[in-house]
Write an enzyme that holds these catalytic residues in place. Structure first.
Site, PDB file in Angstrom:
ATOM      1  CE  LYS A  73       6.446  49.974  56.365  1.00 59.02           C
ATOM      2  NZ  LYS A  73       5.992  50.335  55.022  1.00 59.02           N
TER       3      LYS A  73
HETATM    4  O1  G3P Z   1       7.180  51.488  52.158  1.00 57.34           O
HETATM    5  C1  G3P Z   1       7.540  52.803  52.161  1.00 57.34           C
HETATM    6  C2  G3P Z   1       8.663  53.217  51.249  1.00 57.34           C
HETATM    7  O2  G3P Z   1       8.971  52.238  50.350  1.00 57.34           O
HETATM    8  C3  G3P Z   1       8.440  54.590  50.690  1.00 57.34           C
HETATM    9  O3  G3P Z   1       8.836  54.744  49.361  1.00 57.34           O
HETATM   10  O4  G3P Z   1       8.935  55.978  47.223  1.00 57.34           O
HETATM   11  O5  G3P Z   1       7.605  56.934  49.154  1.00 57.34           O
HETATM   12  O6  G3P Z   1      10.085  56.914  49.209  1.00 57.34           O
HETATM   13  P1  G3P Z   1       8.870  56.216  48.704  1.00 57.34           P
END
Ligand code: G3P
Length: 217
Positions: A87
């Site tokens: 990633k």
């Molecule tokens: O994989 C990273 C992404 O899904 C982040 O999610 O909830 O931190 O905005 P969030």
């Protein structure tokens, strides 16, 4: 549409895996820290443990931001397990590194994508997945799902092979809307996946079927 779980929590990964609908896992440094995984050796072992728990792709994020560092880290991550997807953040050196990895048959997930232009660059570099963060866009009064629609449209115009992996999913409607928009993958917290099961008419209907069965005994 593939379902990935967006967590580094092994119990949650096991629970999602046991449902039989899980296709992979995405992690990031924040999710690893949330589980209290500290030190490179523990982080490495945790990625291996996740790979042993699921059969699909597992995204492991680099923390380098320069080309040489991303390449070095990505090669190490890719060697850990065949399921590992490197990633890489959406920055200039990240895109250059994605190009390198794609030429060396190493799977990549271009993360922190917030615009169609960024998604176009990721596809041109040969990313396996592109991760638009729809919840974080919604948080800024911008429609995250519209970005998924836009990227899917652009990729179809040119038959790009990069898979649209909708990330930063917050609730079950995000999952439904991403499916309507044609996302290839959604990566979700366990709660959002479990919420898809819920409908009061299912509960009422099942209770009635069971009650009627009892009457017939
Ligand atoms: O994989 C990273 C992404 O899904 C982040 O999610 O909830 O931190 O905005 P969030």
């Amino acid at each position: 549409m593939k379902f990935f779980i967006d967590t580094a929590n092994l119990k949650q990964i096991q629970e999602a895996q046991s449902l039989g609908v899980l296709d992979g896992v995405t992690t990031n440094p924040s999710l690893m820290a949330k589980e209290g995984i500290k030190g490179q050796a523990n982080i490495t072992q945790h990625y291996i443990d996740i790979c042993k728990t699921v059969s699909g792709d597992v995204s492991a994020e680099v923390i380098s931001t320069d080309y040489e560092g991303i390449i070095e880290e990505g090669l190490k991550l890719a060697k850990l397990h065949p399921q590992i997807v490197v990633k890489v953040p959406m920055i200039k050196d990240g895109i250059k590194a994605i190009k390198y990895f794609s030429e060396h048959n190493i799977k990549t997930n271009c993360t922190l994508v917030f615009s169609a232009g960024q998604a176009l660059l990721a596809a041109k570099a040969g990313a396996t997945y592109v991760s638009p963060f729809i919840g974080r866009l919604d948080d800024t009064s911008t429609d995250g799902v519209s970005l998924i629609e836009q990227i899917v449209h652009i990729y179809r115009n040119y038959n790009y092979k990069t898979q649209v992996l909708a990330a930063s999913i917050r609730h079950p409607m995000h999952i439904i809307m991403c499916a309507e928009a044609g996302a290839d993958v959604v990566t979700c917290p366990l709660d959002a996946i479990l919420a898809l099961f819920n409908h009061p008419l299912t509960d009422i209907g099942l209770a009635k079927f069971l009650a009627d069965y009892k009457k017939s005994q």
